[in-house]
Design an enzyme around this catalytic site. Structure first.
Site, PDB file in Angstrom:
ATOM      1  N   GLY A  27       0.794  -1.128  -0.004  1.00 49.39           N
ATOM      2  CA  GLY A  27      -0.009  -0.090  -0.031  1.00 49.39           C
ATOM      3  C   GLY A  27       1.011   1.262   0.077  1.00 49.39           C
ATOM      4  CG  HIS A  30       5.433   4.921  -5.075  1.00 47.29           C
ATOM      5  ND1 HIS A  30       5.858   4.344  -6.044  1.00 47.29           N
ATOM      6  CD2 HIS A  30       6.007   4.462  -3.980  1.00 47.29           C
ATOM      7  CE1 HIS A  30       6.712   3.506  -5.461  1.00 47.29           C
ATOM      8  NE2 HIS A  30       6.605   3.387  -4.168  1.00 47.29           N
ATOM      9  CG  HIS A  33       3.500   0.748  -5.318  1.00 47.16           C
ATOM     10  ND1 HIS A  33       3.608   1.715  -4.341  1.00 47.16           N
ATOM     11  CD2 HIS A  33       4.100  -0.338  -4.939  1.00 47.16           C
ATOM     12  CE1 HIS A  33       4.208   1.462  -3.344  1.00 47.16           C
ATOM     13  NE2 HIS A  33       4.763   0.126  -3.571  1.00 47.16           N
ATOM     14  CB  SER A 183       5.593   3.486   0.736  1.00 42.99           C
ATOM     15  OG  SER A 183       5.124   2.713  -0.387  1.00 42.99           O
TER      16      SER A 183
HETATM   17  P1  AMP Z   1       6.188  -2.271  -1.390  1.00 39.38           P
HETATM   18  O1  AMP Z   1       4.775  -1.852  -1.392  1.00 39.38           O
HETATM   19  O2  AMP Z   1       7.121  -1.129  -1.184  1.00 39.38           O
HETATM   20  O3  AMP Z   1       6.389  -3.718  -0.875  1.00 39.38           O
HETATM   21  O4  AMP Z   1       6.366  -2.585  -3.283  1.00 39.38           O
HETATM   22  C1  AMP Z   1       5.503  -3.544  -3.766  1.00 39.38           C
HETATM   23  C2  AMP Z   1       6.119  -3.762  -5.233  1.00 39.38           C
HETATM   24  O5  AMP Z   1       6.273  -2.587  -5.855  1.00 39.38           O
HETATM   25  C3  AMP Z   1       7.433  -4.429  -4.916  1.00 39.38           C
HETATM   26  O6  AMP Z   1       7.633  -5.304  -6.130  1.00 39.38           O
HETATM   27  C4  AMP Z   1       8.507  -3.318  -5.396  1.00 39.38           C
HETATM   28  O7  AMP Z   1       9.658  -3.725  -5.769  1.00 39.38           O
HETATM   29  C5  AMP Z   1       7.795  -2.364  -6.310  1.00 39.38           C
HETATM   30  N1  AMP Z   1       8.170  -1.200  -6.130  1.00 39.38           N
HETATM   31  C6  AMP Z   1       8.380  -0.124  -5.141  1.00 39.38           C
HETATM   32  N2  AMP Z   1       8.855   0.965  -5.387  1.00 39.38           N
HETATM   33  C7  AMP Z   1       9.172   0.891  -6.602  1.00 39.38           C
HETATM   34  C8  AMP Z   1       9.737   1.749  -7.961  1.00 39.38           C
HETATM   35  N3  AMP Z   1      10.116   2.946  -7.438  1.00 39.38           N
HETATM   36  N4  AMP Z   1       9.836   1.248  -8.899  1.00 39.38           N
HETATM   37  C9  AMP Z   1       9.463   0.203  -9.218  1.00 39.38           C
HETATM   38  N5  AMP Z   1       8.765  -0.952  -8.631  1.00 39.38           N
HETATM   39  C10 AMP Z   1       8.623  -0.349  -7.376  1.00 39.38           C
END
Ligand code: AMP
Length: 280
Positions: A27, A30, A33, A183
């Site tokens: 969650g 941005h 995601h 996030s």
């Molecule tokens: P998180 O919510 O931070 O666990 O991220 C969920 C998914 O989004 C994971 O596969 C992350 O690697 C991906 N993700 C997070 N930030 C980025 C970003 N800046 N660019 C590309 N993918 C992202």
């Protein structure tokens, strides 16, 4: 459509025809995601996004309670990019019997880099990823290159445990000034935000030195990082993108430069692929 229980998820998925992609998130969404969701749309007939702040991957003293949560805003963003189903379970739904006694053992890949600082992190990540794969039964699962070690571990788990899903990596989305979207950037104060640019700045400097080999790459990146007093370096390493093992000084070809650092009280990570000994 928002679903919160296993029964509702099963019912919705059983009605779907065609292929399905899943994007797993915690969650506070941005554009990074949303890039994953857009890529998912291109690759499958249906897209399921999961939103779950997984307690199992946070160690005591980490930011589990402080982690930003805004389901309403997330749902609005996901409606815009066309996610069909949003599965947002609470911890009791994911772990009805309390903390699971059986967990995925991630092996040596999880002991280095992020795993050295966060020793229980990847067992928690892979356990929830495997559970969510079973619950959502996708053809394709998308993960960000932002978490390069996590992506390598998910690929290794899927290969080693014969999970029937295609894993797709999606490039890092950055702010216009270069900061990798996260996030956790919401934690940064104004001065922290400026100091945090040293991470992407270091990766830029490193890419400029790729033609001069591994040692020059590391020196260029380190120089940029130590010049920023607001940044406390955790690690900076040039590794094989699959095994996460350090590459030798005379290595050539593709290598992954990974960095983790504290900026104020916030821990940030970033990385880039570069081609050693070949001018880009
Ligand atoms: P998180 O919510 O931070 O666990 O991220 C969920 C998914 O989004 C994971 O596969 C992350 O690697 C991906 N993700 C997070 N930030 C980025 C970003 N800046 N660019 C590309 N993918 C992202």
């Amino acid at each position: 459509m928002l679903v919160r229980t296993r029964a509702d998820l099963r019912e919705v998925l059983d009605r779907q025809r065609g292929t399905r992609a899943v994007v797993m998130t915690m969650g506070a969404l941005h554009e990074g995601h949303l890039d994953l969701v857009r890529e998912a749309r291109r690759r499958a007939d249906h897209v399921v996004v999961t939103i779950f702040v997984n307690p199992l991957q946070f160690a005591p003293g980490e930011d589990l309670d402080a982690y930003p949560r805004d389901l309403e805003a997330d749902l609005a963003k996901l409606a815009e990019v066309g996610a069909d189903v949003v599965f947002a379970p609470d911890p009791e739904t994911m772990y009805p019997n309390g903390d699971p006694r059986v967990r995925v053992e991630p092996g040596p890949l999880a002991a280095v880099l992020e795993g050295a600082t966060r020793p229980t992190h990847f067992a928690g990540v892979l356990t929830v990823v495997l559970k969510l794969l079973h619950l959502t039964r996708p053809h394709v699962a998308l993960f960000g290159q932002k978490d390069a070690q996590q992506l390598a571990l998910v690929r290794a788990m899927v290969r080693d445990l014969d999970v029937d899903v295609e894993v797709v990596g999606v490039p890092i989305r950055r702010e216009p000034d270069g900061l990798a979207m996260s996030s956790r950037n919401a934690y940064l104060s104004g001065t922290d935000r400026a100091a945090a640019l040293a991470l992407s700045g270091a990766l830029d400097a490193a890419r400029g030195a790729a033609g001069a080999g591994a040692e020059q790459v590391l020196a260029a990146a380190r120089e940029r990082l130590v010049a920023e007093p607001g940044v406390r370096l955790d690690y900076l390493e040039l590794v094989d993108p699959e095994t996460m093992e350090a590459v030798p000084a005379d290595a050539s070809g593709p290598a992954l430069l990974v960095v983790a650092a504290w900026v104020g009280t916030t821990r940030l990570i970033d990385n880039t692929i570069l081609d050693l000994w070949k001018d880009e």
